[in-house]
Design a protein around this motif. Sequence first.
Motif, PDB file in Angstrom:
ATOM      1  N   ASP A  46      40.387  37.703  30.263  1.00  0.00           N
ATOM      2  CA  ASP A  46      41.325  38.795  29.992  1.00  0.00           C
ATOM      3  C   ASP A  46      41.546  39.608  31.274  1.00  0.00           C
ATOM      4  OD1 ASP A  46      42.744  40.241  27.688  1.00  0.00           O
ATOM      5  OD2 ASP A  46      41.712  41.883  28.705  1.00  0.00           O
ATOM      6  N   PHE A  47      42.816  39.861  31.582  1.00  0.00           N
ATOM      7  CA  PHE A  47      43.147  40.591  32.807  1.00  0.00           C
ATOM      8  C   PHE A  47      44.343  41.498  32.567  1.00  0.00           C
ATOM      9  CE2 PHE A  47      45.947  36.963  32.788  1.00  0.00           C
ATOM     10  CZ  PHE A  47      47.131  37.426  33.342  1.00  0.00           C
ATOM     11  N   GLU A  48      44.525  42.438  33.469  1.00  0.00           N
ATOM     12  CA  GLU A  48      45.703  43.291  33.478  1.00  0.00           C
ATOM     13  C   GLU A  48      46.513  42.997  34.738  1.00  0.00           C
ATOM     14  OE1 GLU A  48      44.412  47.316  33.346  1.00  0.00           O
ATOM     15  OE2 GLU A  48      43.707  47.215  31.260  1.00  0.00           O
ATOM     16  N   GLU A  49      47.830  43.036  34.608  1.00  0.00           N
ATOM     17  CA  GLU A  49      48.692  42.887  35.779  1.00  0.00           C
ATOM     18  C   GLU A  49      49.137  44.271  36.227  1.00  0.00           C
ATOM     19  OE1 GLU A  49      52.820  40.685  37.257  1.00  0.00           O
ATOM     20  OE2 GLU A  49      51.928  40.175  35.316  1.00  0.00           O
ATOM     21  N   GLN A  50      48.636  44.694  37.363  1.00  0.00           N
ATOM     22  CA  GLN A  50      49.009  45.988  37.923  1.00  0.00           C
ATOM     23  C   GLN A  50      50.137  45.818  38.940  1.00  0.00           C
ATOM     24  OE1 GLN A  50      45.348  47.844  39.301  1.00  0.00           O
ATOM     25  NE2 GLN A  50      44.621  48.157  37.196  1.00  0.00           N
ATOM     26  N   ASP A  51      50.537  46.902  39.590  1.00  0.00           N
ATOM     27  CA  ASP A  51      51.686  46.855  40.494  1.00  0.00           C
ATOM     28  C   ASP A  51      51.493  45.873  41.634  1.00  0.00           C
ATOM     29  OD1 ASP A  51      52.990  48.725  38.982  1.00  0.00           O
ATOM     30  OD2 ASP A  51      52.461  50.431  40.256  1.00  0.00           O
ATOM     31  N   THR A  52      50.257  45.779  42.168  1.00  0.00           N
ATOM     32  CA  THR A  52      50.040  44.946  43.348  1.00  0.00           C
ATOM     33  C   THR A  52      48.978  43.871  43.176  1.00  0.00           C
ATOM     34  OG1 THR A  52      48.391  46.505  44.232  1.00  0.00           O
ATOM     35  CG2 THR A  52      50.698  46.841  44.888  1.00  0.00           C
ATOM     36  N   ARG A  53      48.314  43.825  42.012  1.00  0.00           N
ATOM     37  CA  ARG A  53      47.219  42.861  41.844  1.00  0.00           C
ATOM     38  C   ARG A  53      46.919  42.594  40.374  1.00  0.00           C
ATOM     39  NH1 ARG A  53      41.397  44.718  43.419  1.00  0.00           N
ATOM     40  NH2 ARG A  53      42.252  45.143  45.492  1.00  0.00           N
ATOM     41  N   PHE A  54      46.137  41.526  40.154  1.00  0.00           N
ATOM     42  CA  PHE A  54      45.539  41.251  38.853  1.00  0.00           C
ATOM     43  C   PHE A  54      44.142  41.867  38.818  1.00  0.00           C
ATOM     44  CE2 PHE A  54      48.284  37.360  39.410  1.00  0.00           C
ATOM     45  CZ  PHE A  54      49.230  37.724  38.460  1.00  0.00           C
ATOM     46  N   VAL A  55      43.742  42.367  37.634  1.00  0.00           N
ATOM     47  CA  VAL A  55      42.463  43.056  37.490  1.00  0.00           C
ATOM     48  C   VAL A  55      41.750  42.565  36.233  1.00  0.00           C
ATOM     49  CG1 VAL A  55      41.348  45.296  37.170  1.00  0.00           C
ATOM     50  CG2 VAL A  55      43.350  45.115  38.652  1.00  0.00           C
ATOM     51  N   LEU A  56      40.461  42.267  36.348  1.00  0.00           N
ATOM     52  CA  LEU A  56      39.664  41.902  35.178  1.00  0.00           C
ATOM     53  C   LEU A  56      39.410  43.125  34.302  1.00  0.00           C
ATOM     54  CD1 LEU A  56      36.971  39.595  36.826  1.00  0.00           C
ATOM     55  CD2 LEU A  56      38.699  38.858  35.170  1.00  0.00           C
ATOM     56  N   THR A  57      39.358  42.908  32.989  1.00  0.00           N
ATOM     57  CA  THR A  57      39.067  43.996  32.063  1.00  0.00           C
ATOM     58  C   THR A  57      37.653  43.828  31.506  1.00  0.00           C
ATOM     59  OG1 THR A  57      39.760  42.896  30.018  1.00  0.00           O
ATOM     60  CG2 THR A  57      41.507  43.886  31.377  1.00  0.00           C
ATOM     61  N   ASP A  58      37.208  44.808  30.728  1.00  0.00           N
ATOM     62  CA  ASP A  58      35.918  44.704  30.038  1.00  0.00           C
ATOM     63  C   ASP A  58      36.058  44.036  28.674  1.00  0.00           C
ATOM     64  OD1 ASP A  58      34.077  45.832  31.883  1.00  0.00           O
ATOM     65  OD2 ASP A  58      34.878  47.833  31.443  1.00  0.00           O
ATOM     66  N   SER A  76      37.819  44.082  47.667  1.00  0.00           N
ATOM     67  CA  SER A  76      38.706  43.046  47.136  1.00  0.00           C
ATOM     68  C   SER A  76      40.136  43.365  47.527  1.00  0.00           C
ATOM     69  CB  SER A  76      38.579  42.951  45.612  1.00  0.00           C
ATOM     70  OG  SER A  76      38.999  44.151  44.987  1.00  0.00           O
ATOM     71  N   VAL A  77      40.988  42.331  47.488  1.00  0.00           N
ATOM     72  CA  VAL A  77      42.361  42.522  47.954  1.00  0.00           C
ATOM     73  C   VAL A  77      43.244  41.423  47.365  1.00  0.00           C
ATOM     74  CG1 VAL A  77      42.093  41.105  50.053  1.00  0.00           C
ATOM     75  CG2 VAL A  77      43.734  43.004  50.036  1.00  0.00           C
ATOM     76  N   SER A  78      44.483  41.771  47.044  1.00  0.00           N
ATOM     77  CA  SER A  78      45.469  40.764  46.653  1.00  0.00           C
ATOM     78  C   SER A  78      46.236  40.340  47.899  1.00  0.00           C
ATOM     79  CB  SER A  78      46.436  41.335  45.617  1.00  0.00           C
ATOM     80  OG  SER A  78      47.297  42.298  46.206  1.00  0.00           O
ATOM     81  N   LEU A  79      46.963  39.240  47.799  1.00  0.00           N
ATOM     82  CA  LEU A  79      47.775  38.800  48.943  1.00  0.00           C
ATOM     83  C   LEU A  79      48.837  39.841  49.283  1.00  0.00           C
ATOM     84  CD1 LEU A  79      48.244  34.989  48.222  1.00  0.00           C
ATOM     85  CD2 LEU A  79      46.750  36.060  49.921  1.00  0.00           C
ATOM     86  N   GLN A  80      49.410  40.451  48.254  1.00  0.00           N
ATOM     87  CA  GLN A  80      50.415  41.482  48.480  1.00  0.00           C
ATOM     88  C   GLN A  80      49.810  42.671  49.241  1.00  0.00           C
ATOM     89  OE1 GLN A  80      52.995  44.436  45.645  1.00  0.00           O
ATOM     90  NE2 GLN A  80      52.853  42.322  44.939  1.00  0.00           N
ATOM     91  N   GLU A  81      48.630  43.092  48.816  1.00  0.00           N
ATOM     92  CA  GLU A  81      47.955  44.200  49.490  1.00  0.00           C
ATOM     93  C   GLU A  81      47.528  43.815  50.904  1.00  0.00           C
ATOM     94  OE1 GLU A  81      46.082  45.886  45.276  1.00  0.00           O
ATOM     95  OE2 GLU A  81      44.845  44.749  46.682  1.00  0.00           O
ATOM     96  N   LEU A  82      47.092  42.564  51.067  1.00  0.00           N
ATOM     97  CA  LEU A  82      46.680  42.082  52.377  1.00  0.00           C
ATOM     98  C   LEU A  82      47.858  42.075  53.349  1.00  0.00           C
ATOM     99  CD1 LEU A  82      44.558  40.891  54.267  1.00  0.00           C
ATOM    100  CD2 LEU A  82      45.038  38.636  53.262  1.00  0.00           C
TER     101      LEU A  82
END
Length: 355
Positions: free
Chosen positions: A136-148, A279-285
């Motif tokens: 389970d993950f969330e799609e944020q503005d610049t990255r994917f994030v794991l949830t609890d 941690s970093v997404s490609l977009q953030e990188l």
Amino acid sequence: MKKILITGGAGFVGSALAISLKTNYPSYEIYCLDNLRRKGSELNVARLGKAGINFIHGDIRSKEDFDALPIVDTVIEASAEPSVLAGINGGTPDYLINTNLFGTVNCLNYAVKCNAQFIFLSTSRVYPIKTIETLDFEEQDTRFVLTDNQKTRGVSSKGIAEDFPLDGVRSLYGTTKLASELIIQEYNEFYKLKTVINRCGVLTGPWQMGKVDQGVMVLWIAKHFFEQKLAYIGYGGEGKQTRDILHINDLYRLIDWQLHNFDKVNGEILNAGGGVDVSVSLQELTDICQKVTGKTIPINKVKENRPADIRLYITDNSKVTALTGWKPEIGVEQIVKDITDWITENRADLEPILK
């Protein structure tokens, strides 16, 4: 006086660990074994010699190459064919399997002969692809994030822990490393060999010869530095796929601690990565690379996923931190700056390799 053998010793990880150890412990005798197969590894041989480290040209696939090696106190197994795509994108997996599995067995037999401690650098790629992709993950503005909100054990918003399920396909590279882990545990139990297994996330830093299939941080920074093209590949082509990253100097601090406190980690399997904080997404990188290098390059968008790719991977370091007190200290922007400075200072040598 300690004597240490580092396999893959002219590679990125092996040479960095060797030079740091020799710098901090000048009395230690350090031997680096490497077959110099990877492009750019020849540059490290001179660096090793300058640091007073003994380089031995040999191959862990060859049992005979171990016969001439001296008796040592510790073996650091840092050799590998590290490509996730090895054996998948054409060609046979022979070199991969012979190096990452049978080569490790040769290293273990040598360690038994020496009655040496055995530090194994494994990989987060032992965790199965399909299981990770169903998290389970969330799609944020610049990255994917794991949830609890996870149905799978061993995962939370902090990342993936050591008890994450291992059933399933993980790439031939990941499979050879996991098979080596299993054999190492047998040697620990039945040969009483002191061992520790470190499942490393994305490692990076100066002197890594980055390629598409391994060393993506250096690749991304180098493409900006030399003003070439890049592409966001897969997951809609938005560059939101996310990884934690670990500076080689942070890994060294962990290996240094293990080397001198081995009884506290003997028999353990430990995740070691950047964690959520590094941690970093490609977009953030891309944004950080633009800031640090001052250059903007064209980035294409390819929506289709590549084989063996995953949306996101974050290391849960809870176990290793509780056991050793270690945690990463070097942040993403500092990592980009370190690599950019290294390319700038060594441009003549690196341009033919990285460009």
